[in-house]
Design a protein around this motif. Structure first.
Motif, short mmCIF file in Angstrom:
data_model
loop_
_atom_site.label_atom_id
_atom_site.label_comp_id
_atom_site.label_asym_id
_atom_site.label_seq_id
_atom_site.Cartn_x
_atom_site.Cartn_y
_atom_site.Cartn_z
N PRO A 121 0.84 -1.20 0.00
CA PRO A 121 0.00 0.00 0.00
C PRO A 121 0.88 1.25 0.00
O PRO A 121 1.95 1.27 0.60
CB PRO A 121 -0.80 -0.10 1.30
CG PRO A 121 -0.03 -1.05 2.15
CD PRO A 121 0.74 -1.95 1.24
N GLN A 122 0.42 2.28 -0.71
CA GLN A 122 1.14 3.53 -0.78
C GLN A 122 1.01 4.32 0.51
O GLN A 122 -0.06 4.35 1.12
CB GLN A 122 0.61 4.40 -1.93
CG GLN A 122 1.14 4.01 -3.27
CD GLN A 122 2.62 4.27 -3.38
OE1 GLN A 122 3.08 5.36 -3.10
NE2 GLN A 122 3.37 3.25 -3.75
N GLN A 123 2.10 4.95 0.93
CA GLN A 123 2.06 5.83 2.08
C GLN A 123 1.34 7.12 1.68
O GLN A 123 1.60 7.66 0.61
CB GLN A 123 3.49 6.17 2.54
CG GLN A 123 4.24 5.02 3.13
CD GLN A 123 3.66 4.58 4.47
OE1 GLN A 123 2.86 5.28 5.08
NE2 GLN A 123 4.06 3.42 4.92
N PRO A 124 0.44 7.61 2.52
CA PRO A 124 -0.21 8.89 2.20
C PRO A 124 0.84 10.00 2.13
O PRO A 124 1.81 10.00 2.86
CB PRO A 124 -1.16 9.12 3.38
CG PRO A 124 -1.37 7.78 3.98
CD PRO A 124 -0.11 7.01 3.73
N GLN A 125 0.62 10.91 1.21
CA GLN A 125 1.53 12.03 1.04
C GLN A 125 0.74 13.33 0.91
O GLN A 125 -0.47 13.31 0.80
CB GLN A 125 2.43 11.81 -0.18
CG GLN A 125 1.67 11.57 -1.47
CD GLN A 125 2.58 11.32 -2.65
OE1 GLN A 125 3.51 12.07 -2.87
NE2 GLN A 125 2.28 10.29 -3.43
N THR A 126 1.46 14.43 0.93
CA THR A 126 0.83 15.73 0.79
C THR A 126 1.06 16.23 -0.62
O THR A 126 2.17 16.22 -1.12
CB THR A 126 1.41 16.72 1.80
OG1 THR A 126 1.18 16.20 3.11
CG2 THR A 126 0.76 18.07 1.68
N LYS A 127 -0.02 16.64 -1.26
CA LYS A 127 0.05 17.22 -2.59
C LYS A 127 -0.16 18.72 -2.45
O LYS A 127 -0.97 19.18 -1.65
CB LYS A 127 -1.04 16.64 -3.50
CG LYS A 127 -0.86 15.18 -3.83
CD LYS A 127 0.30 15.01 -4.76
CE LYS A 127 0.34 13.64 -5.39
NZ LYS A 127 1.39 13.52 -6.37
N CYS A 128 0.56 19.48 -3.25
CA CYS A 128 0.52 20.93 -3.13
C CYS A 128 0.56 21.57 -4.51
O CYS A 128 1.31 21.14 -5.38
CB CYS A 128 1.72 21.39 -2.29
SG CYS A 128 1.66 23.11 -1.81
N LEU A 129 -0.25 22.59 -4.72
CA LEU A 129 -0.26 23.38 -5.95
C LEU A 129 -0.17 24.84 -5.55
O LEU A 129 -1.06 25.34 -4.83
CB LEU A 129 -1.52 23.11 -6.76
CG LEU A 129 -1.67 23.86 -8.08
CD1 LEU A 129 -0.57 23.46 -9.06
CD2 LEU A 129 -3.04 23.61 -8.69
N ILE A 130 0.89 25.53 -5.97
CA ILE A 130 1.11 26.91 -5.56
C ILE A 130 1.26 27.80 -6.78
O ILE A 130 2.03 27.50 -7.69
CB ILE A 130 2.39 27.04 -4.71
CG1 ILE A 130 2.28 26.18 -3.46
CG2 ILE A 130 2.66 28.49 -4.33
CD1 ILE A 130 3.56 26.10 -2.66
N PHE A 131 0.52 28.88 -6.79
CA PHE A 131 0.68 29.94 -7.79
C PHE A 131 1.05 31.21 -7.03
O PHE A 131 0.22 31.79 -6.33
CB PHE A 131 -0.61 30.16 -8.59
CG PHE A 131 -1.02 28.96 -9.40
CD1 PHE A 131 -0.31 28.60 -10.54
CD2 PHE A 131 -2.11 28.20 -9.03
CE1 PHE A 131 -0.68 27.49 -11.28
CE2 PHE A 131 -2.48 27.09 -9.77
CZ PHE A 131 -1.77 26.74 -10.90
N GLY A 132 2.30 31.61 -7.14
CA GLY A 132 2.80 32.76 -6.40
C GLY A 132 2.29 34.08 -6.93
O GLY A 132 2.16 35.05 -6.18
#
Length: 196
Positions: A143-154
């Motif tokens: 099983p995949q470890q949960p991760q954090t996804k992030c989308l940033i527009f500066g």
């Protein structure tokens, strides 16, 4: 006997203190406290002493995303790791369609944070596990470890009034309400912003 030496080699504080002697300003503040004529100047700077160079100096770094101090993560929030999205420019709003397989089943509203200003946007999806990231055949069954996804527009193309999201089965839809309806958006980011 006056022990003040006024040559250019002495490093004086802003208040004129040197070698343990108090300036008239500090003396007045110490003697009269809040009733001192110079009370407004009683706050002493807490930064480093000026080195005499006119160049700017970095005093501290702060993260670009505001996060709860109680959450500790090894994820670098200054970089986006969501790269698949599409956008639709409408008259009064811009919609972003972010494809994340099974995000609606794996994450809830408490896992999603959307932060914005009138010219920037950050989407954080915590606890998402992507089934397509197993490159090694031996890891397919793990099983995949949960991760954090992030989308940033500066820096967005134009100012926005509001940003909202809708969580769907395989995508997140962001809706950005334009401050200037009718202004076309050729892209999400300003031409000056290179981070996507």
């Amino acid at each position: 006997n006056n022990n003040n030496n006024n040559n250019d080699d002495n490093n004086n504080d802003e208040d004129g203190e040197e070698d343990g002697q108090k300036s008239a300003l500090r003396d007045n503040i110490d003697r009269k406290g809040k009733n001192a004529y110079y009370f407004a100047h009683s706050n002493t700077p807490t930064g480093p002493k000026w080195d005499g160079k006119p160049e700017p100096k970095l005093l501290s770094k702060q993260q670009s995303c505001r996060l709860d101090a109680t959450k500790i993560s090894s994820f670098d929030y200054t970089k986006s790791n969501i790269s698949k999205y599409a956008f639709l420019d409408e008259d009064t709003k811009v919609k972003l369609y972010i494809e994340l397989e099974g995000v609606g089943e794996k994450c809830g509203d408490d896992n999603i944070r959307l932060e914005y200003t009138e010219d920037s946007l950050t989407l954080i999806v915590e606890g998402y596990s992507d089934n397509n990231t197993n490159d090694n055949e031996n890891d397919q069954d793990k099983p995949q470890q949960p991760q954090t996804k992030c989308l940033i527009f500066g820096k967005l193309t134009a100012p926005i009034e509001k940003a909202t999201y809708k969580l769907k089965t395989d995508r997140i839809i962001l809706t950005l309400k334009k401050q200037n309806p009718g202004q076309p958006w050729d892209s999400i980011t300003s031409k000056a912003d290179t981070q996507v």
